[in-house]
Design a protein around this motif. Sequence first.
Motif, short mmCIF file in Angstrom:
data_model
loop_
_atom_site.label_atom_id
_atom_site.label_comp_id
_atom_site.label_asym_id
_atom_site.label_seq_id
_atom_site.Cartn_x
_atom_site.Cartn_y
_atom_site.Cartn_z
N ILE A 314 -28.28 13.92 25.63
CA ILE A 314 -27.37 14.67 27.11
C ILE A 314 -27.57 13.95 28.45
O ILE A 314 -28.52 12.83 29.11
N HIS A 315 -26.46 12.70 28.64
CA HIS A 315 -26.00 12.29 29.57
C HIS A 315 -25.58 12.54 30.44
O HIS A 315 -24.59 14.21 30.63
N VAL A 316 -25.21 12.68 31.42
CA VAL A 316 -24.18 12.37 32.81
C VAL A 316 -23.83 11.76 33.97
O VAL A 316 -23.94 10.64 33.84
N VAL A 317 -22.34 11.86 33.85
CA VAL A 317 -21.14 11.11 34.93
C VAL A 317 -20.97 11.24 35.41
O VAL A 317 -20.33 13.45 36.10
N GLY A 318 -20.17 10.62 36.84
CA GLY A 318 -19.46 11.23 37.56
C GLY A 318 -20.03 11.78 39.40
O GLY A 318 -21.17 11.85 38.82
N ASP A 319 -19.63 13.38 39.44
CA ASP A 319 -20.15 14.04 40.96
C ASP A 319 -21.18 13.99 40.52
O ASP A 319 -21.91 15.03 41.48
N LEU A 320 -21.52 14.35 39.48
CA LEU A 320 -22.80 15.54 39.76
C LEU A 320 -24.23 14.88 39.81
O LEU A 320 -24.84 15.03 39.67
N HIS A 330 -13.39 5.51 40.35
CA HIS A 330 -13.68 3.95 39.21
C HIS A 330 -15.13 4.10 39.13
O HIS A 330 -15.15 3.39 38.64
N ALA A 331 -15.96 4.06 39.67
CA ALA A 331 -17.18 4.58 39.76
C ALA A 331 -17.77 5.70 38.61
O ALA A 331 -18.57 5.07 37.87
N SER A 332 -17.18 6.60 38.18
CA SER A 332 -17.00 7.17 36.91
C SER A 332 -16.24 6.61 35.85
O SER A 332 -16.79 7.08 35.09
N PHE A 333 -15.23 6.02 36.41
CA PHE A 333 -14.33 5.67 34.58
C PHE A 333 -15.39 4.66 34.17
O PHE A 333 -16.04 4.80 33.04
N ALA A 334 -16.34 3.15 34.66
CA ALA A 334 -17.64 2.86 35.02
C ALA A 334 -18.44 3.51 33.87
O ALA A 334 -19.19 3.07 32.91
N GLU A 335 -18.76 4.55 34.93
CA GLU A 335 -19.99 5.09 34.15
C GLU A 335 -19.73 5.61 32.46
O GLU A 335 -20.77 6.15 31.62
N GLY A 336 -18.40 6.12 32.57
CA GLY A 336 -18.27 6.97 31.38
C GLY A 336 -18.11 5.29 30.42
O GLY A 336 -19.00 6.28 29.16
N LEU A 337 -17.36 4.16 30.40
CA LEU A 337 -18.18 3.46 29.44
C LEU A 337 -19.05 3.31 29.12
O LEU A 337 -19.08 2.96 27.95
N LEU A 338 -19.97 3.68 29.88
CA LEU A 338 -21.63 2.63 29.35
C LEU A 338 -22.22 3.97 29.02
O LEU A 338 -22.81 3.88 27.95
N VAL A 339 -21.81 5.20 29.09
CA VAL A 339 -22.78 6.47 28.40
C VAL A 339 -21.69 6.21 27.18
O VAL A 339 -22.29 6.81 26.78
N ALA A 340 -20.21 6.46 26.78
CA ALA A 340 -20.17 6.12 25.62
C ALA A 340 -20.64 4.71 24.37
O ALA A 340 -20.93 5.33 23.85
#
Length: 475
Positions: A314-320, A330-340
Amino acid sequence: MDTADVIVIGGGTGGYSTALRAAALGLDVVLVERDKIGGTCLHRGCIPSKAMLHAAELVDGIAEARDRWGVKATLDSVDWSALVATRDDIVTRNHRGVEAHLAHARVRVVRGSARLTGPRTVQVELSGPERASGASRFVARRGIVLATGSRPRTLPGLVPDGRRVVTSDDALFAPGLPASVLVLGGGAIGVEYASFHRSMGAEVTLVEAADRIVPLEDADVSRHLTRGLKKRGVDVRASARFLDSEVLEDGVRARVRTARGETLTVEAERLLVAVGRAPVTDGLDLGAAGLTTDARGFVVPRDWARLETEVPGIHVVGDLLPPPSLGLAHASFAEGLLVAETLAGPPSAPVDYATVPRVTYSSPQTAAVGLSEAEARTRGHEVDVNTMPLTAVAKGMVHGQGGMVKVVAEAGGGRVLGVHLVGPHVSEMVAESQLIVGWDAEPADVARHVHPHPTLSEAVGEAFLTLAGRGLHQQ
């Protein structure tokens, strides 16, 4: 029961970027969203607010043309309905574009509210056309990604009504343009709304509890921004505390304790609460999957390099995410790429939050990357600091809005730790600084590269030339 490699809960910037990248890497992805794909940023935040700020910049340009350049222009009025229509068209086209991108990537978008029923299972209460089929259950073969975003915080005794007392989520959609606004909160959101309403002719009071506005930025950034806002007529009140308020028939009356300990009464047509955002986890039933939140409601990763929680998979991205994540799209975009990429298997570098740019789209704008001077000294660095006024270069004189470039570097020609900008269009200038800080460049490295003349970016080059001992125009 349905299965997928990855189940993403939340279709905002962090969620849909995770879904798109995971699908591009060959994973079967289900994206669950209970509202609109794009989330707060696309529908209530980044995009519509920047569209409105662009309109405000045009209004300011008319005044500058008349007062500074001899162009005999006047502003008759602002057609609010036309302005809103243009803003909404921009949002709608972006929304359709993201949805089309997800469809092309073969991401399965499920409309409804999701809750966890285990470390690999999700139940969705369907909405919209799919509601007739009832609740659906999904099983994730590889992992679940939590991306449910945040909502505006408020203050005790302040109940937003969407008309007189508004949050950043509904400020853009309140009826018409107010003649006066009280903004509570001097962070990026509060400053942007204060700037917008001032451009549109409103009397604006900006109240911040900390000792300066944008308190997370370098102190010189706060000082220059405060000066710029005051020059435009914004009443900036730092070290001030909101006491109470009452809603009147035609506005709001609030009491504020000032820095001097005096009680200031402010009457305004609208009160905007911009005191931060809180993570949204209600309805997720985190406990069913073995998850908990911290005291502030954030889901804290066990492994920041993978953004994986205490429950494997279970991973988490963005404002959580809590700090050091920045709560920026733009930080959320980077987090999404990392998790994917983590879920799909190829190596992926952790997000380096120290090199993520921070921008306030007010007038003047601010932009920064890396450490402030105070942060650098607190962390034990001996530093060399150079501040270059934008008005020291010709293009800065043309714009006539003041501003600065501030560079913080390790003493003796060492690596650059932070770059801080205030002035017109600095949001478009900060990308260079991101590379400078991210690649551990030294002032001499930057000084070797020629910046175009005359431009505002020339001030960046001049600041580094001076630090490298090759100063040209800076005294």
